[in-house]
Design an enzyme around this catalytic site. Structure first.
Site, short mmCIF file in Angstrom:
data_model
loop_
_atom_site.label_atom_id
_atom_site.label_comp_id
_atom_site.label_asym_id
_atom_site.label_seq_id
_atom_site.Cartn_x
_atom_site.Cartn_y
_atom_site.Cartn_z
N CYS A 12 43.34 13.01 -93.69
CA CYS A 12 42.95 13.86 -92.55
C CYS A 12 42.59 15.28 -92.97
CB CYS A 12 44.03 13.84 -91.48
SG CYS A 12 45.62 14.58 -91.94
N HIS A 64 49.07 15.72 -88.66
CA HIS A 64 47.75 15.10 -88.73
C HIS A 64 46.77 16.12 -88.15
CE1 HIS A 64 44.95 11.77 -88.99
NE2 HIS A 64 44.53 12.04 -87.77
N HIS A 76 38.49 12.23 -87.07
CA HIS A 76 39.59 12.35 -88.02
C HIS A 76 39.56 11.20 -89.00
CE1 HIS A 76 42.39 9.27 -86.12
NE2 HIS A 76 41.38 9.33 -85.28
#
Length: 105
Positions: A12, A64, A76
């Site tokens: 990420c 994240h 993402h």
């Protein structure tokens, strides 16, 4: 050790690091550092290109990060080696894990 930060495989924060680096706008390498060092913004002030952060049990850092693209959507990399995906910020899964947003320089 963190995952990928090249088109051969992104994690990420590696996706964010790569995208902003290609645009000549370097950001820290990890989600944790991105969240700590970049200026925070309110959720209602999100603009395309802002970073959105979430709590994650599966990440080494517990965070994240994705790139907001507008209309409640963000992109993402869920984990290194998997395709980049899009998701809705207001879905039950992501809304329940939302930590905040930041605007890269």
């Amino acid at each position: 050790m963190y995952g990928g930060h090249t088109p051969q495989g992104f994690d990420c924060s590696g996706l964010v690091y790569y995208v902003y680096g290609q645009a000549g706008r370097p950001v820290p390498r990890t989600a944790e550092a991105q969240f700590a060092r970049l200026p925070h913004i309110e959720r209602g002030d999100l603009e395309p290109g802002d970073l959105v952060f979430f709590r994650s049990e599966s990440s080494q850092s517990g965070m994240h990060v994705g790139i907001y693209v507008g209309s409640h959507w963000f992109v993402h990399a869920s984990e290194s080696g998997k395709p980049v995906a899009s998701a809705r910020l207001d879905s039950d899964y992501w809304a329940g894990r939302y930590l905040g947003a930041a605007r890269p320089p």
